[in-house]
Design a protein around this motif. Structure first.
Motif, mmCIF file in Angstrom:
data_model
loop_
_atom_site.group_PDB
_atom_site.id
_atom_site.type_symbol
_atom_site.label_atom_id
_atom_site.label_comp_id
_atom_site.label_asym_id
_atom_site.label_seq_id
_atom_site.Cartn_x
_atom_site.Cartn_y
_atom_site.Cartn_z
ATOM 1 N N ASN A 1 -10.361 -4.700 -1.680
ATOM 2 C CA ASN A 1 -11.373 -5.348 -0.847
ATOM 3 C C ASN A 1 -10.785 -6.652 -0.335
ATOM 4 O OD1 ASN A 1 -13.678 -6.363 0.259
ATOM 5 N ND2 ASN A 1 -14.989 -5.567 -1.401
ATOM 6 N N ALA A 2 -10.410 -6.660 0.968
ATOM 7 C CA ALA A 2 -9.758 -7.862 1.502
ATOM 8 C C ALA A 2 -10.738 -8.575 2.424
ATOM 9 C CB ALA A 2 -8.493 -7.471 2.256
ATOM 10 N N GLY A 3 -11.480 -9.473 1.841
ATOM 11 C CA GLY A 3 -12.457 -10.222 2.651
ATOM 12 C C GLY A 3 -13.525 -9.299 3.181
ATOM 13 N N ASP A 4 -13.644 -9.181 4.488
ATOM 14 C CA ASP A 4 -14.714 -8.379 5.073
ATOM 15 C C ASP A 4 -14.304 -6.929 5.264
ATOM 16 O OD1 ASP A 4 -12.828 -9.057 6.883
ATOM 17 O OD2 ASP A 4 -14.231 -9.291 8.563
ATOM 18 N N ARG A 5 -13.134 -6.561 4.831
ATOM 19 C CA ARG A 5 -12.680 -5.181 5.051
ATOM 20 C C ARG A 5 -12.255 -4.529 3.750
ATOM 21 N NH1 ARG A 5 -8.555 -4.956 9.942
ATOM 22 N NH2 ARG A 5 -7.609 -6.773 8.936
ATOM 23 N N ILE A 6 -12.410 -3.217 3.738
ATOM 24 C CA ILE A 6 -11.908 -2.475 2.588
ATOM 25 C C ILE A 6 -10.664 -1.740 3.068
ATOM 26 C CG2 ILE A 6 -12.416 -0.632 0.958
ATOM 27 C CD1 ILE A 6 -15.374 -1.413 1.248
ATOM 28 N N CYS A 7 -9.583 -1.923 2.342
ATOM 29 C CA CYS A 7 -8.311 -1.370 2.804
ATOM 30 C C CYS A 7 -7.678 -0.499 1.751
ATOM 31 C CB CYS A 7 -7.328 -2.493 3.127
ATOM 32 S SG CYS A 7 -7.938 -3.596 4.384
ATOM 33 N N TYR A 8 -6.941 0.493 2.258
ATOM 34 C CA TYR A 8 -6.025 1.210 1.380
ATOM 35 C C TYR A 8 -4.744 0.392 1.378
ATOM 36 C CZ TYR A 8 -8.751 5.540 1.491
ATOM 37 O OH TYR A 8 -9.714 6.487 1.335
ATOM 38 N N MET A 9 -4.191 0.137 0.199
ATOM 39 C CA MET A 9 -2.923 -0.597 0.131
ATOM 40 C C MET A 9 -1.990 0.119 -0.836
ATOM 41 S SD MET A 9 -3.799 -4.623 0.071
ATOM 42 C CE MET A 9 -4.876 -5.382 1.286
ATOM 43 N N THR A 10 -0.698 0.083 -0.482
ATOM 44 C CA THR A 10 0.292 0.589 -1.429
ATOM 45 C C THR A 10 1.531 -0.310 -1.338
ATOM 46 O OG1 THR A 10 1.546 2.511 -2.110
ATOM 47 C CG2 THR A 10 1.149 2.297 0.240
ATOM 48 N N GLY A 11 2.117 -0.554 -2.461
ATOM 49 C CA GLY A 11 3.254 -1.485 -2.440
ATOM 50 C C GLY A 11 4.441 -0.952 -3.259
ATOM 51 N N THR A 12 5.648 -1.289 -2.831
ATOM 52 C CA THR A 12 6.849 -0.882 -3.562
ATOM 53 C C THR A 12 7.794 -2.098 -3.625
ATOM 54 O OG1 THR A 12 6.591 1.270 -2.506
ATOM 55 C CG2 THR A 12 8.677 0.858 -3.681
ATOM 56 N N PRO A 13 8.351 -2.370 -4.765
ATOM 57 C CA PRO A 13 9.239 -3.527 -4.847
ATOM 58 C C PRO A 13 10.586 -3.256 -4.125
ATOM 59 C CG PRO A 13 8.752 -2.624 -7.045
ATOM 60 C CD PRO A 13 8.146 -1.705 -6.058
ATOM 61 N N ILE A 14 11.144 -4.323 -3.513
ATOM 62 C CA ILE A 14 12.529 -4.251 -3.008
ATOM 63 C C ILE A 14 13.336 -4.897 -4.131
ATOM 64 C CG2 ILE A 14 14.078 -4.889 -1.129
ATOM 65 C CD1 ILE A 14 11.549 -5.465 0.538
ATOM 66 N N SER A 15 13.870 -4.066 -5.004
ATOM 67 C CA SER A 15 14.368 -4.590 -6.283
ATOM 68 C C SER A 15 15.556 -5.537 -6.124
ATOM 69 C CB SER A 15 14.711 -3.433 -7.213
ATOM 70 O OG SER A 15 15.508 -2.500 -6.519
ATOM 71 N N SER A 16 16.415 -5.301 -5.079
ATOM 72 C CA SER A 16 17.615 -6.128 -4.944
ATOM 73 C C SER A 16 17.274 -7.595 -4.722
ATOM 74 C CB SER A 16 18.482 -5.611 -3.806
ATOM 75 O OG SER A 16 17.683 -5.460 -2.663
ATOM 76 N N VAL A 17 16.144 -7.869 -3.992
ATOM 77 C CA VAL A 17 15.782 -9.264 -3.731
ATOM 78 C C VAL A 17 14.527 -9.701 -4.477
ATOM 79 C CG1 VAL A 17 16.934 -9.646 -1.535
ATOM 80 C CG2 VAL A 17 14.780 -8.377 -1.596
ATOM 81 N N GLY A 18 13.888 -8.747 -5.179
ATOM 82 C CA GLY A 18 12.659 -9.104 -5.936
ATOM 83 C C GLY A 18 11.453 -9.234 -5.030
ATOM 84 N N TRP A 19 11.524 -8.711 -3.833
ATOM 85 C CA TRP A 19 10.378 -8.727 -2.927
ATOM 86 C C TRP A 19 9.617 -7.418 -3.049
ATOM 87 C CZ3 TRP A 19 13.132 -10.354 2.266
ATOM 88 C CH2 TRP A 19 13.733 -11.599 2.104
ATOM 89 N N ALA A 20 8.626 -7.299 -2.133
ATOM 90 C CA ALA A 20 7.895 -6.029 -2.117
ATOM 91 C C ALA A 20 7.427 -5.715 -0.702
ATOM 92 C CB ALA A 20 6.694 -6.078 -3.039
ATOM 93 N N VAL A 21 7.459 -4.440 -0.395
ATOM 94 C CA VAL A 21 6.903 -3.997 0.897
ATOM 95 C C VAL A 21 5.478 -3.489 0.621
ATOM 96 C CG1 VAL A 21 7.076 -2.342 2.763
ATOM 97 C CG2 VAL A 21 9.132 -3.321 1.783
ATOM 98 N N ILE A 22 4.542 -3.985 1.417
ATOM 99 C CA ILE A 22 3.141 -3.563 1.240
ATOM 100 C C ILE A 22 2.668 -2.883 2.512
ATOM 101 C CG2 ILE A 22 0.776 -4.391 0.956
ATOM 102 C CD1 ILE A 22 1.922 -6.644 -0.776
#
Lengths: 717, 98
Positions: free
Chosen positions: A326-347
């Protein structure tokens, strides 16, 4: 009774008509009620089915979309993360190669001859070239380290060329010199054409790699020369335990930025979060995430939106799978995967509303079809209802018409019969049997009964007429008998015109046509007058016959010259001999010597005689009574004497006089009789009896005359 | 007129109330005709008898004649006017009046 359109108002026809009317109305009411109930039920069923189907469609659609989104979004997201990771891994691999190579060179530096390397040349702008830069105050030509590092120039150039992703690659040396490879040699000069000094050991990548002692990825940084955003990967190089250099490579993230920006199509987008939970890439105006590159940017892991914070935290550590956030006024489907080499994540983010859009369109379409169908159903219902009402109206009218006709037909014989009976009653004619009445039901029975009744009535009338005739005849005969009876009694006055000293008058008023009373007076010889007053028990013809016999017997015996007692005894003897009916008669009998007024008398159960002396009052003469005549055989009677003075009156009567009764059961009585007699003592015999009769009549009033009323008065003048 | 009959063994008590005249005498006559069989003693209780006519006297006389053959008959309770009629008609000599 009034008739309207062939319907007799107030008659049986109307009653039958009313009954049918009520029945039809009830049936129609029940029918309409049932129809309405069924229709309402059907409408409800249709409505419920529609709602149910809609709910089912919505649910199925949502589940399907969830599955589709889960399948596609999660896979794509993982792929994106993999690609990004791969990109960083390549750089990392390049940097590590450089690190290894540099370490090798420095470990074997004594065996190496110097390799010529030069500062940047503007002529090389646009092509790959290795360039030497140094800190201000440092001369590269004196650098021992550069002599070793210069052997990497060809390798760096080849690496740059092959990678295609690198914006440059370089090796910074611990003595303040730098060997770098890129395509932008011109950038290294200031506006005066002098080479800009490069503070090698002050650069963050140098310092961070040196201090950490291992491979290091910088955050998003702007390139010193191109001002493009990028990431630096750097690694320290040690030789004999001493830091001799830091190798590094920069990659521009333009491609990633473009890719991310381009992802807004299809209602979703992707974004990248760095290891500090900050958004580093996101399409503009996505409504949820904003890119903020400064160090103060919000760490989403500690966001107030707990769902989002948890999700981001998870995405930086592992594949999240499909989450609903639930992101504020919207309901969203979200999925995330880490970019392990840099410790980031793609959402990857998709607005749930978008995934449901097609389902909603389907529902809208379905609704439209449903509404259309409902409309058709409603229209059909209305038409059907109207048609039904029309049919009902027709049935109603037909039934009423039929009811009127049938009732009329049923009642036609009844009406005819009614007229017939009225006619019969008025004229006395026979009831006329008609074929119309032969209906085989109660009407025929009724008609036959009337027919029978009319004939019987006629017979009765004839019978009664006969009886009446008979009665008339009897009445006439009784009248005749009464006249004969009256004729038997002396009734011509004066009875003895040659005897002016005798003022005699007598009357007999029978209670019925013929009475049982009688009086008699007769001359036995020139000087003897016989007087009789008698009352037979009972009334009517038997009494009259008995009276006749008694009168004749008394008269007979008296005329033979017998004494009064003897006359009564003889009469009793004869009557008792043939008295099966046990009738009896009371008799007062007296014989008066006319010349002297001496009376010898005997009383067989009769009333006391009343006598008045000359100038005196009337008085009861309480004589000696014998038993009634006819009651018992062998009765002896006592004889007694009376004296009727000249000017005196003897009054004889039957019990009808004192026992005359008024409406209150009061009897006239001897007291009242004596008073009336006294009141009229100066009148003659006829007048005296008339007055007494009047007094008795007046006393009785409306009461019936129960008994015969018989009186005799004799005055000796 | 009201007639009440009470039978005790062979004694029949007949209570007569009201007027016993030409109209009511046949009723008493019919009542007696049907109930005098086997009666040894017939009692007429006439204390509430208001009036008796010659027709009534005739019924009493008939009853007396029947009872002369099978037992006896008593007339009791006669009031003054009824008693007077009995006297005038000589019935006092014939009936057993108490």
């Amino acid at each position: 009774m009034r008739k309207i359109y062939g319907l007799t108002l107030g008659g049986l026809q109307q009653k039958i008509f009313n009954l049918v009317l009520i029945s039809i109305i009830l049936i129609i009411a029940v029918f309409i009620g049932a129809a309405y109930y069924q229709t309402a039920k059907l409408t409800k069923v249709v409505g419920d089915a529609r709602n149910g189907q809609q709910a089912a469609i919505k649910q199925v659609s949502e589940e399907t979309m969830h599955k589709v989104v889960d399948g596609s979004l999660t896979k794509v997201n993982a792929l994106q993360a993999y690609i990004a990771d791969d990109m960083f891994a390549d750089v990392k691999s390049d940097v590590m190669t450089m690190q290894t190579l540099a370490a090798e060179l420095f470990d074997n530096r004594d065996a190496l001859a110097p390799y010529p390397v030069y500062p940047p040349d503007k002529a090389n702008e646009g092509s790959i070239s290795s360039q030497v830069l140094c800190e201000s105050g440092v001369d590269y030509r004196n650098s021992e380290y550069l002599k070793v590092a210069s052997h990497m120039a060809a390798t760096l150039e080849a690496m740059y060329k092959n990678s295609g992703k690198l914006s440059n690659c370089y090796i910074g040396l611990a003595d303040g010199t730098l060997l770098c490879v890129d395509e932008h040699a011109a950038n290294k000069f200031d506006e005066n054409g002098n080479i800009i000094p490069f503070p090698v050991r002050d650069r963050s990548w140098y310092k961070n790699a040196a201090s950490s002692g291992k491979l290091y990825f910088s955050g998003i940084e702007e390139d010193t020369y191109t001002k493009k955003i990028g990431v630096t990967c750097a690694a320290p190089v040690y030789s004999n335990g001493q830091l001799v250099a830091v190798v590094g490579a920069d990659i521009f993230l333009e491609a990633m930025s473009e890719y991310v920006n381009a992802s807004t199509a299809e209602g979703g987008f992707i974004c990248v979060v760095n290891n500090d939970g900050q958004i580093i890439f996101a399409p503009e105006n996505n409504g949820i995430f904003e890119v903020e590159t400064s160090d103060e940017a919000e760490d989403l892991r500690s966001s107030e939106n707990k769902e989002l914070a948890d999700f981001v935290t998870a995405a930086l550590n592992e594949k999240t799978g499909l989450c609903v956030v639930n992101a504020g006024d919207r309901i969203c489907y979200m999925t995330g995967t880490p970019i392990s080499s840099v410790g980031w994540a793609v959402i990857s983010v998709v607005d749930k509303a978008v995934t449901e859009m097609s389902a909603n369109q389907l529902l809208d379409e379905y609704d439209k079809i449903n509404l259309e169908a409902s409309g058709q159903y409603e229209q059909g219902k209305t038409q059907s209802l109207a048609f039904t009402m029309l049919i009902l109206a027709l049935v109603f009218i037909t039934a009423l018409y039929a009811a009127q006709k049938v009732a009329g037909r049923i009642l036609e014989p009844v009406e005819s019969m009614t007229k017939n009976i009225i006619h019969t009653a008025e004229t006395g004619e026979y009831f006329e049997m008609k074929d119309l009445y032969k209906t085989g039901d109660e009407i025929e029975v009724l008609a036959e009964a009337f027919n029978d009744l009319s004939q019987k009535t006629k017979q009765y009338i004839e019978h009664i007429t006969e009886i009446t005739k008979e009665k008339e005849r009897i009445s006439t005969e009784l009248d005749l008998a009464r006249r004969i009876q009256a004729d038997m009694l002396p009734n011509i006055y004066p009875p003895f015109p040659e005897r002016p000293e005798l003022d005699i008058y007598a009357t007999m008023t029978p209670a019925k046509e013929v009475g049982g009373d009688f009086y008699d007076f007769f001359l036995i010889d020139d000087d003897h007058l016989g007087m009789v007053m008698a009352d037979v028990s009972g009334k009517g013809v038997p009494a009259a016959l008995f009276m006749m016999m008694s009168k004749i017997l008394i008269n007979d015996f008296a005329m033979q010259g017998a004494s009064p007692a003897k006359v009564l005894e003889e009469t009793n003897a004869v009557i008792c001999r043939n008295n099966e009916e046990e009738m009896f008669v009371t008799v007062w009998f007296g014989v008066m010597e006319i010349s002297t007024g001496k009376i010898k008398a005997a009383n067989a159960g009769h009333e006391y005689p009343i006598i008045r002396k000359a100038n005196g009052e009337f008085e009861l003469f309480k004589d000696k009574h014998g038993f009634v005549i006819g009651g018992m055989e062998g009765i002896r009677y006592k004889e007694y004497d009376m004296q009727l003075e000249k000017g005196g009156t003897l009054f004889l009567y039957t019990d009808g006089v004192p026992e005359a009764t008024d409406t209150h059961d009061n009897m006239f009585g001897t007291e009242r009789l004596l008073k009336v007699l006294d009141k009229n003592k100066d009148t003659d015999s006829r007048e005296l009896l008339t007055k007494i009769k009047l007094s008795v009549d007046e006393f009785v009033g409306d009461g019936d005359q129960f008994d015969d009323l018989t009186m005799l008065a004799i005055t000796l003048l | 007129m009201t007639i009440n009959k009470t039978r005790e063994n062979e004694t029949l008590t007949v209570t007569i109330e009201g007027r016993l005249d030409t109209t009511t005498a046949p009723q008493l006559e019919a009542e007696l005709k049907s109930s005098l069989d086997d009666i040894k003693k017939l009692v007429f209780d006439i204390k509430d008898l208001e009036y008796i006519s010659s027709a009534g006297l005739r019924v009493l006389l008939s009853a007396q004649k029947v009872m002369n053959k099978q037992g006896n008959m008593v007339v009791k309770g006669a009031n003054e006017s009824v008693m007077e009629i009995f006297e005038v008609t000589g019935f006092v000599d014939i009936l057993n009046i108490e």
